[in-house]
Structures are given as C-alpha cells and as structure tokens.
Design an enzyme around this catalytic site. Structure first.
Site, PDB file in Angstrom:
ATOM      1  N   ASP A  13       0.809  -1.225   0.000  1.00 36.52           N
ATOM      2  CA  ASP A  13       0.000   0.000   0.000  1.00 36.52           C
ATOM      3  C   ASP A  13       0.841   1.273   0.000  1.00 36.52           C
ATOM      4  O   ASP A  13       0.429   2.302   0.550  1.00 36.52           O
ATOM      5  CB  ASP A  13      -0.955   0.028   1.211  1.00 36.52           C
ATOM      6  CG  ASP A  13      -1.894  -1.153   1.212  1.00 36.52           C
ATOM      7  OD1 ASP A  13      -2.262  -1.613   0.115  1.00 36.52           O
ATOM      8  OD2 ASP A  13      -2.262  -1.613   2.305  1.00 36.52           O
ATOM      9  N   LYS A  16       2.013   2.206  -5.104  1.00 41.39           N
ATOM     10  CA  LYS A  16       2.577   1.654  -6.345  1.00 41.39           C
ATOM     11  C   LYS A  16       1.662   1.921  -7.530  1.00 41.39           C
ATOM     12  O   LYS A  16       2.117   2.208  -8.637  1.00 41.39           O
ATOM     13  CB  LYS A  16       2.766   0.130  -6.211  1.00 41.39           C
ATOM     14  CG  LYS A  16       3.686  -0.277  -5.097  1.00 41.39           C
ATOM     15  CD  LYS A  16       3.726  -1.784  -4.923  1.00 41.39           C
ATOM     16  CE  LYS A  16       2.458  -2.400  -4.390  1.00 41.39           C
ATOM     17  NZ  LYS A  16       2.099  -2.042  -3.017  1.00 41.39           N
ATOM     18  N   GLY A  17       0.334   1.806  -7.277  1.00 39.68           N
ATOM     19  CA  GLY A  17      -0.633   1.975  -8.358  1.00 39.68           C
ATOM     20  C   GLY A  17      -0.538   3.352  -8.984  1.00 39.68           C
ATOM     21  O   GLY A  17      -0.491   3.501 -10.207  1.00 39.68           O
ATOM     22  N   GLY A  40      -4.592  -4.141  -3.740  1.00 36.17           N
ATOM     23  CA  GLY A  40      -5.568  -3.101  -4.058  1.00 36.17           C
ATOM     24  C   GLY A  40      -4.779  -1.873  -4.441  1.00 36.17           C
ATOM     25  O   GLY A  40      -4.071  -1.310  -3.618  1.00 36.17           O
ATOM     26  N   HIS A  41      -4.829  -1.507  -5.697  1.00 39.64           N
ATOM     27  CA  HIS A  41      -4.024  -0.381  -6.193  1.00 39.64           C
ATOM     28  C   HIS A  41      -4.956   0.761  -6.594  1.00 39.64           C
ATOM     29  O   HIS A  41      -5.837   0.589  -7.430  1.00 39.64           O
ATOM     30  CB  HIS A  41      -3.172  -0.832  -7.383  1.00 39.64           C
ATOM     31  CG  HIS A  41      -2.198  -1.915  -7.010  1.00 39.64           C
ATOM     32  ND1 HIS A  41      -1.462  -2.611  -7.936  1.00 39.64           N
ATOM     33  CD2 HIS A  41      -1.832  -2.414  -5.802  1.00 39.64           C
ATOM     34  CE1 HIS A  41      -0.695  -3.491  -7.310  1.00 39.64           C
ATOM     35  NE2 HIS A  41      -0.908  -3.393  -6.012  1.00 39.64           N
ATOM     36  N   GLN A 223       1.978  -5.951  -3.207  1.00 40.57           N
ATOM     37  CA  GLN A 223       2.493  -6.097  -1.838  1.00 40.57           C
ATOM     38  C   GLN A 223       3.825  -5.344  -1.687  1.00 40.57           C
ATOM     39  O   GLN A 223       4.021  -4.346  -2.358  1.00 40.57           O
ATOM     40  CB  GLN A 223       2.618  -7.589  -1.459  1.00 40.57           C
ATOM     41  CG  GLN A 223       1.288  -8.318  -1.297  1.00 40.57           C
ATOM     42  CD  GLN A 223       0.684  -8.797  -2.592  1.00 40.57           C
ATOM     43  OE1 GLN A 223       1.343  -9.450  -3.386  1.00 40.57           O
ATOM     44  NE2 GLN A 223      -0.573  -8.499  -2.827  1.00 40.57           N
TER      45      GLN A 223
HETATM   46  P1  GDP Z   1      -0.687   0.442  -3.584  1.00 38.76           P
HETATM   47  O1  GDP Z   1      -1.322  -0.824  -3.131  1.00 38.76           O
HETATM   48  O2  GDP Z   1       0.782   0.465  -3.326  1.00 38.76           O
HETATM   49  O3  GDP Z   1      -1.013   0.811  -4.988  1.00 38.76           O
HETATM   50  O4  GDP Z   1      -1.292   1.582  -2.648  1.00 38.76           O
HETATM   51  P2  GDP Z   1      -2.848   1.777  -2.244  1.00 38.76           P
HETATM   52  O5  GDP Z   1      -3.578   2.290  -3.413  1.00 38.76           O
HETATM   53  O6  GDP Z   1      -3.367   0.566  -1.570  1.00 38.76           O
HETATM   54  O7  GDP Z   1      -2.714   2.873  -1.091  1.00 38.76           O
HETATM   55  C1  GDP Z   1      -2.126   4.110  -1.323  1.00 38.76           C
HETATM   56  C2  GDP Z   1      -3.158   5.203  -1.032  1.00 38.76           C
HETATM   57  O8  GDP Z   1      -2.495   6.456  -0.922  1.00 38.76           O
HETATM   58  C3  GDP Z   1      -4.177   5.393  -2.132  1.00 38.76           C
HETATM   59  O9  GDP Z   1      -5.399   5.783  -1.551  1.00 38.76           O
HETATM   60  C4  GDP Z   1      -3.606   6.536  -2.974  1.00 38.76           C
HETATM   61  O10 GDP Z   1      -4.607   7.278  -3.648  1.00 38.76           O
HETATM   62  C5  GDP Z   1      -2.963   7.375  -1.914  1.00 38.76           C
HETATM   63  N1  GDP Z   1      -1.759   8.118  -2.338  1.00 38.76           N
HETATM   64  C6  GDP Z   1      -0.774   7.736  -3.181  1.00 38.76           C
HETATM   65  N2  GDP Z   1       0.213   8.661  -3.209  1.00 38.76           N
HETATM   66  C7  GDP Z   1      -0.169   9.657  -2.355  1.00 38.76           C
HETATM   67  C8  GDP Z   1       0.446  10.877  -1.923  1.00 38.76           C
HETATM   68  O11 GDP Z   1       1.556  11.235  -2.309  1.00 38.76           O
HETATM   69  N3  GDP Z   1      -0.256  11.628  -0.997  1.00 38.76           N
HETATM   70  C9  GDP Z   1      -1.467  11.231  -0.515  1.00 38.76           C
HETATM   71  N4  GDP Z   1      -2.077  12.017   0.376  1.00 38.76           N
HETATM   72  N5  GDP Z   1      -2.070  10.091  -0.913  1.00 38.76           N
HETATM   73  C10 GDP Z   1      -1.423   9.303  -1.806  1.00 38.76           C
HETATM   74  P1  IMO Z   2      -0.931  -4.096  -2.239  1.00 35.48           P
HETATM   75  O1  IMO Z   2      -0.523  -4.656  -3.587  1.00 35.48           O
HETATM   76  C1  IMO Z   2      -0.982  -4.551   2.102  1.00 35.48           C
HETATM   77  C2  IMO Z   2      -1.030  -8.659   3.640  1.00 35.48           C
HETATM   78  C3  IMO Z   2      -2.264  -9.103   4.387  1.00 35.48           C
HETATM   79  C4  IMO Z   2      -1.643 -10.087   5.373  1.00 35.48           C
HETATM   80  C5  IMO Z   2      -0.560 -10.745   4.535  1.00 35.48           C
HETATM   81  C6  IMO Z   2      -0.961 -12.086   3.944  1.00 35.48           C
HETATM   82  O2  IMO Z   2      -2.204  -3.332  -2.278  1.00 35.48           O
HETATM   83  O3  IMO Z   2       0.205  -3.360  -1.613  1.00 35.48           O
HETATM   84  P2  IMO Z   2      -2.521 -12.735   1.897  1.00 35.48           P
HETATM   85  O4  IMO Z   2      -3.980 -12.497   1.670  1.00 35.48           O
HETATM   86  O5  IMO Z   2      -1.627 -12.164   0.864  1.00 35.48           O
HETATM   87  O6  IMO Z   2      -2.224 -14.177   2.169  1.00 35.48           O
HETATM   88  O7  IMO Z   2      -2.204 -11.967   3.286  1.00 35.48           O
HETATM   89  O8  IMO Z   2      -0.253  -9.842   3.500  1.00 35.48           O
HETATM   90  N1  IMO Z   2      -1.269  -8.127   2.277  1.00 35.48           N
HETATM   91  C7  IMO Z   2      -1.213  -6.821   1.968  1.00 35.48           C
HETATM   92  N2  IMO Z   2      -1.015  -5.739   2.741  1.00 35.48           N
HETATM   93  N3  IMO Z   2      -1.109  -4.406   0.758  1.00 35.48           N
HETATM   94  C8  IMO Z   2      -1.277  -5.489  -0.025  1.00 35.48           C
HETATM   95  O9  IMO Z   2      -1.276  -5.415  -1.373  1.00 35.48           O
HETATM   96  C9  IMO Z   2      -1.378  -6.769   0.572  1.00 35.48           C
HETATM   97  N4  IMO Z   2      -1.571  -8.018   0.101  1.00 35.48           N
HETATM   98  C10 IMO Z   2      -1.487  -8.835   1.154  1.00 35.48           C
HETATM   99  O10 IMO Z   2      -2.882  -8.020   5.036  1.00 35.48           O
HETATM  100  O11 IMO Z   2      -1.008  -9.370   6.410  1.00 35.48           O
HETATM  101 MG    MG Z   3      -2.825  -1.465  -1.834  1.00 31.69          MG
END
Ligand code: GDP
Ligand code: IMO
Ligand code: MG
Length: 435
Positions: A13, A16-17, A40-41, A223
């Site tokens: 999280d 990356k997305g 979840g991106h 991840q």
């Molecule tokens: P990913 O799994 O690595 O793609 O990240 P997620 O989408 O799960 O979580 C990142 C969250 O931070 C998302 O809600 C993005 O919209 C938000 N985000 C990404 N870059 C920034 C930033 O520079 N500032 C803020 N405030 N939010 C950001």
């Molecule tokens: P993105 O791509 C954050 C975590 C779960 C749990 C562990 C194992 O959005 O960064 P799993 O279902 O993979 O067997 O769970 O990994 N986990 C993540 N945490 N971002 C993710 O993906 C994750 N995918 C799995 O919360 O701790």
């Molecule tokens: Mg994510």
C-alpha cells in the site's frame, strides 16, 4: 532495452498503483508478475477514484498493453467483475492480456484460507482471505489449475477433481457448500473461461517483443518487500515474492531485462494484518496519521496500523530489490507534525542494538526503533511540483532518507492526484531512455 520494475519497499500500500499509472503513459507494456486480488491499487484521475486488484495499473492509458503474468494467481470471477466495472466507467480494456500459465484461485482456496486463519485463532496471519496462500500452495504441489485449463472442459473437470479430493478432510466444515460441487464448479469456471478467452495470450512473448523494440516495459509489483515469503517477516507475509527479482520468473524474462528498479515507500509506514512492526505508533498520533492518510485497506477496508518511517527496514528493502530509484509517497500527510521521527537503528532486549535488519524472527518481534528526530513543516505542500517548491525542512527530511538508504529519489508524492507528484532527474533518466 528499458525494463523498469516498480515494487513496494515496505508492507504494501505504498502507492505503487499511482506511480505505475503515471509512468505507464510512456510504456508499451505493464505486466503484473505476482500476487493476486489481495492487492488493491488506487489511481486517482481527475478526481475519479479507480481501485484495481488484478488488472495492471496501466489500464487507464488506451493503447498500453496490460498483461497479467504467469506469476499472478487469478480469481476469474473477480477479474471479470473488474473488467465489467472498468467498462461501465468508459475505460477501454482492449489492452488486457492474461497469461495462459497463470494459476486460478478456486472456491476451495477461499475456504481453506478462511479455515486456516480460524484454526490459527489468535496467531492468525491476518490474510486478506482471498485464497492466495492455498492457491500458491497448490501450484507448488502441482495440483494447480491454470487459465489454459479453462478452455477444455474435460481437463478442467479432471484437474478440479484431483485438486479437490485431497482437501476433503480440511474442507469438512464446508462439505455441504454448493460451491464445492464438482460439476457446478466446472460449469461455472467454463462460463468464466469463455468470458476471459479473448484476453488469453502468451504474455512473456509480448514482453520480449517490446523489449526487443527498446520500448518501455513496466514490471508492476504488488504487496511489498517485507511481505515477501522469503525475505519478509515470515510467517506474517504473503505467499509470493514481491521483490524485483521475482519479475523475471513471474513475467518470463531474464535478470538483464530489468534495467531499473524503483522502490515505493510512504514517508511513514503502514501495515495491515498481524506481524512485527518495530516503529508502530498507537494513540492519538497513529489515529491522526490514519485519518489524514486515509489508511484503510483498499481490498478489505481494514484500518491500517501506522508508524514512523523505518529506515533500517527500508535500507534492507533497497538491498534485496537492488533499488536504483526511491519513491517517497504521502509526504503531504506529515505536514504539521513536530518533530518527525525516523528509525535509524533497532533496539532489542538486554541493551542489544541492530544497525541491520535482523534475520531472526524473535529479534524482529521484540525490536523497537531508535529514533532520529527531524524538524517538520507547516506549509501546505500539496501544490509543490519540484523539490525547490518544498520547505527546507521537507527537503532535509527527503535528503536524510535518501542518504541513509543510499538510493537517489525518483519521485515524491504530495497528494493522491496524478499530478500531485515531484519528478527528479532520476525519474526522467529512467524512463526517458524509452521515449
Ligand atoms: P498500492 O497498493 O501500493 O497501490 O497503494 P494503495 O492504493 O493501496 O494505497 C495508497 C493510497 O495512498 C491510495 O489511496 C492513494 O490514492 C494514496 N496516495 C498515493 N500517493 C499519495 C500521496 O503522495 N499523498 C497522498 N495524500 N495520498 C497518496
Ligand atoms: P498491495 O498490492 C498490504 C497482507 C495481508 C496479510 C498478509 C498475507 O495493495 O500493496 P494474503 O492475503 O496475501 O495471504 O495476506 O499480506 N497483504 C497486503 N497488505 N497491501 C497489499 O497489497 C497486501 N496483500 C497482502 O494483510 O497481512
Ligand atoms: Mg494497496
């Protein structure tokens, strides 16, 4: 031959997305190489929010090929729903390609994930319960069912039978679940297979062809390094390898096909699920960061645990990924917090201290961060578009991080929007070669 891996450098999280979407504008191909819909991106385009779980984060750019590589585990129902959702919003999904060799998440994988966590009770991993672990386990046991199997009913049924039988014992609580009926399951997956058939392709070959034409290929990780099944905080990890090296296996290329590796890290740290977290905060400050950063899981909605930036872990992530560029996101979330802390060492029991990420699980579990304090800033930085636009203390924070980790900054995120980004010359150099 510009191959660029974009990987998570923390516990997922990291944003990356958003970064992948940004760079994808210049790419021929974006290929996901591991994980599944545990990911979840989030991409924010013109205020509209897109949450992707399986489809690569380049899909909002028409003309970019978005490949789901052989290393990904696919729940075909989730994939068809994601496709439908994008189409409803007017996104052109013609660029999607699905590796025929990718493994399928089956209904029994979801049940086994659920049952496994229930059995662990208080020791649960806190998985996303999406069936990821059991699916990779079947792959390793050679009982997996692959995308290509969807195309032949006889083979599909035989394989489901072979995979299902040995699990009957552990699936006893679900014995009467209609989802476990062999014929119904085969039928259901055949229907999903028909839907996905037009997208099934030799994704590795697509990647090679782009590399041969010197076009930009992005290997999109899911991840993060500390969730890596080999290098992360085992057993509190996912069941695949999110590190850059896995892009070779999960996309079907060699190590020389990766020219740059960019690691994405938040300006602080979050973690969902159980497991050690040496810089974890609790109380008001954690709540404040969670609220400001919107730190709730994209996939499960769970509140993310929040803590200070952990530079011991980040330097480790840089090493195991071979990072050539560092991306710090969500710097804006730290505005107004004084002072800022970063962990530069771990402290263990009996006065022990650790400059490097300890390999021993018990040490990591007991470790806490020894903090270095850095001054914060109060200015709104969400409009900054170059490093010079940032307050001096924000620049110092970034310099400290980049120097400590030993990797130059490529991007800095100052807000969720696509344009809320600062690109450095490292970013330009990295993707510039491909343009
Ligand atoms: P990913 O799994 O690595 O793609 O990240 P997620 O989408 O799960 O979580 C990142 C969250 O931070 C998302 O809600 C993005 O919209 C938000 N985000 C990404 N870059 C920034 C930033 O520079 N500032 C803020 N405030 N939010 C950001
Ligand atoms: P993105 O791509 C954050 C975590 C779960 C749990 C562990 C194992 O959005 O960064 P799993 O279902 O993979 O067997 O769970 O990994 N986990 C993540 N945490 N971002 C993710 O993906 C994750 N995918 C799995 O919360 O701790
Ligand atoms: Mg994510």
């Amino acid at each position: 031959m510009p191959g660029l891996a974009i990987v998570g450098a923390q516990w997922g999280d990291e944003g990356k997305g958003k970064i992948t979407d940004l760079v994808a504008e210049r790419a021929d191909v974006v290929v996901r190489f591991q994980g599944g819909n545990n990911a979840g991106h989030t991409i924010v385009r013109d205020g509209a929010v897109f949450k992707l779980h399986l489809i690569p984060s380049g899909i909002l750019h028409a003309g970019v090929i978005c490949a789901i590589g052989n290393g990904v585990v696919i729940n075909p129902r989730v994939l068809t729903e994601e496709l439908d959702g994008l189409k409803r919003r007017g996104v052109d999904t013609a660029g999607l390609r699905i590796s025929a060799n990718a493994h399928l998440i089956m209904p029994y994988h979801l049940m086994l994930d659920q049952a496994g966590e229930a059995r662990l009770g208080k020791l649960e991993i806190g998985t996303t319960r999406r069936g990821i672990g059991p699916c990779y386990a079947d792959k390793a046991e050679r009982l997996g069912i692959r995308i290509q199997d969807l195309l032949d009913e006889k083979i599909l049924k035989q394989k489901i039978y072979a995979a299902l039988e040995p699990k009957r014992q552990s699936l006893r609580p679900y014995a009467k679940d209609p989802l476990l009926d062999l014929h119904a399951m085969t039928e259901d997956y055949r229907t999903l297979g028909h839907r996905l058939e037009p997208y099934i392709a030799d994704t590795a070959r697509i990647v090679w062809e782009s590399l041969d034409r010197d076009r930009l290929v992005i290997y999109e990780g899911a991840q993060g390094a500390l969730l890596d099944i080999d290098h992360g905080t085992y057993p509190f990890v996912t069941s695949s390898n999110p590190v850059a090296g896995a892009a070779c296996v999960g996309a079907g290329v060699g190590p020389k096909d990766i020219d740059d590796v960019w690691g994405v890290a938040k300006a602080y740290v979050t973690r969902v699920g159980s497991g050690p977290f040496p810089t974890e905060l609790d109380g008001d400050l954690a709540d404040e960061i969670r609220a400001r950063g919107g730190e709730y899981g994209t996939t499960t909605g769970r509140a993310r645990r929040c803590g200070w930036l952990d530079l011991v872990a980040l330097r480790y992530a840089a090493r195991i990924n071979g990072l050539t560029g560092l991306i710090v996101t969500k710097l804006d979330v730290l505005t107004g917090i004084h002072p800022l802390c970063v962990a530069t060492r771990y402290l263990g029991s009996e006065d022990a201290s650790f400059d490097e990420f300890p390999y021993h699980q018990s040490i990591v579990h007991k470790a806490s961060g020894e903090m270095t304090e850095l001054p914060g800033w109060d200015e709104d930085i969400t409009g900054a578009r170059s490093l010079e636009d940032l307050p001096e203390t924000a620049r110092r924070y970034l310099d400290f991080v980049s120097d400590f980790v030993g990797v130059p900054l490529a991007f800095v995120g100052v807000g969720p929007g696509r344009d809320q980004i600062i690109a450095t010359e490292v970013a330009e150099r990295g993707v510039g070669a491909a343009v």
